[in-house]
Design an enzyme around this catalytic site. Structure first.
Site, PDB file in Angstrom:
ATOM      1  N   SER A  70       0.849  -1.188   0.000  1.00  0.00           N
ATOM      2  CA  SER A  70       0.000   0.000   0.000  1.00  0.00           C
ATOM      3  C   SER A  70       0.885   1.238   0.000  1.00  0.00           C
ATOM      4  O   SER A  70       2.031   1.182   0.457  1.00  0.00           O
ATOM      5  CB  SER A  70      -0.879   0.017   1.255  1.00  0.00           C
ATOM      6  OG  SER A  70      -1.578   1.246   1.387  1.00  0.00           O
ATOM      7  N   TYR A  83      -1.886  -0.781  10.204  1.00  0.00           N
ATOM      8  CA  TYR A  83      -1.959  -0.958   8.751  1.00  0.00           C
ATOM      9  C   TYR A  83      -0.672  -0.463   8.099  1.00  0.00           C
ATOM     10  O   TYR A  83      -0.066  -1.168   7.290  1.00  0.00           O
ATOM     11  CB  TYR A  83      -3.175  -0.223   8.188  1.00  0.00           C
ATOM     12  CG  TYR A  83      -3.403  -0.483   6.727  1.00  0.00           C
ATOM     13  CD1 TYR A  83      -3.965  -1.686   6.305  1.00  0.00           C
ATOM     14  CD2 TYR A  83      -3.069   0.461   5.760  1.00  0.00           C
ATOM     15  CE1 TYR A  83      -4.181  -1.947   4.965  1.00  0.00           C
ATOM     16  CE2 TYR A  83      -3.279   0.212   4.425  1.00  0.00           C
ATOM     17  CZ  TYR A  83      -3.842  -0.983   4.022  1.00  0.00           C
ATOM     18  OH  TYR A  83      -4.036  -1.233   2.681  1.00  0.00           O
ATOM     19  N   LYS A  87       2.035  -2.848   6.113  1.00  0.00           N
ATOM     20  CA  LYS A  87       2.300  -2.673   4.685  1.00  0.00           C
ATOM     21  C   LYS A  87       3.757  -2.279   4.424  1.00  0.00           C
ATOM     22  O   LYS A  87       4.329  -2.661   3.400  1.00  0.00           O
ATOM     23  CB  LYS A  87       1.324  -1.666   4.072  1.00  0.00           C
ATOM     24  CG  LYS A  87      -0.124  -2.170   4.076  1.00  0.00           C
ATOM     25  CD  LYS A  87      -0.263  -3.521   3.381  1.00  0.00           C
ATOM     26  CE  LYS A  87      -1.696  -3.991   3.295  1.00  0.00           C
ATOM     27  NZ  LYS A  87      -1.869  -5.202   2.484  1.00  0.00           N
TER      28      LYS A  87
END
Length: 176
Positions: A70, A83, A87
């Protein structure tokens, strides 16, 4: 799953690791269980699936492993600590696997999507204090003036798995 595929297909040419969740919160907001869950799904699953196909790819003389990272692995997003960390881990794991797999003919790359119009991002927006403002902000971040479509990301994966990408390994392709 690997044994089933080998029983029917006889080989595994490409693995796309595309599991992911986001649990909104800073490190002060997240419980240890939430942190672990997000890293298990977003990062550990890539390790486990890649490890499961690796011996077959070595035996057949190569293959392609593609991971979903991401832009959040490159640029911090407020209140999305687990998150972003997961990532970023995907990006570095991709690079390490590419180095380890190169001599066996295994190419490993990741795609780093921007904000893509999916149910996951809708949930992320809904978890914000002002969901409409969060969505508008995300749209403005993208020079093309829209959220990405799932097909935009799928096209990047198809390219990286194709013969046109045989000289590409260990990269993080930003698609935003």
């Amino acid at each position: 799953a690997v044994a089933d595929i080998l029983a029917t297909e006889g080989r595994i040419d490409t693995l796309v690791n595309n599991a992911g969740i986001t649990i909104v919160g800073s490190i002060m907001d997240l419980s240890e269980d939430q942190w672990d869950r997000e890293l298990d799904i977003n990062l550990k699953s890539i390790f486990l699936m890649s490890r499961a196909v690796w011996p077959q790819m070595v035996a057949q003389g190569g293959g392609v492993i593609l991971n979903t990272a991401s832009i959040a692995g490159i640029t911090a997003i407020p209140s999305d600590a687990a998150y972003c960390a997961s990532k970023a881990g995907v990006i570095m794991l991709t690079k390490c696997m590419a180095v380890d797999g190169a001599r066996a003919g295994i190419r490993v790359n990741c795609v780093c999507p921007g904000f893509i119009d999916t149910p996951m991002i809708a949930g992320y927006f809904n978890d914000q204090p002002d969901p409409a403002a969060a969505r508008d902000y995300a749209v403005r971040l993208h020079p093309l003036g829209r959220l990405g479509r799932p097909s935009d990301i799928a096209d990047a994966f198809v390219h990286l798995a194709s013969p046109e990408a045989v000289w590409i390994t260990g990269t993080a392709h930003v698609v935003d």
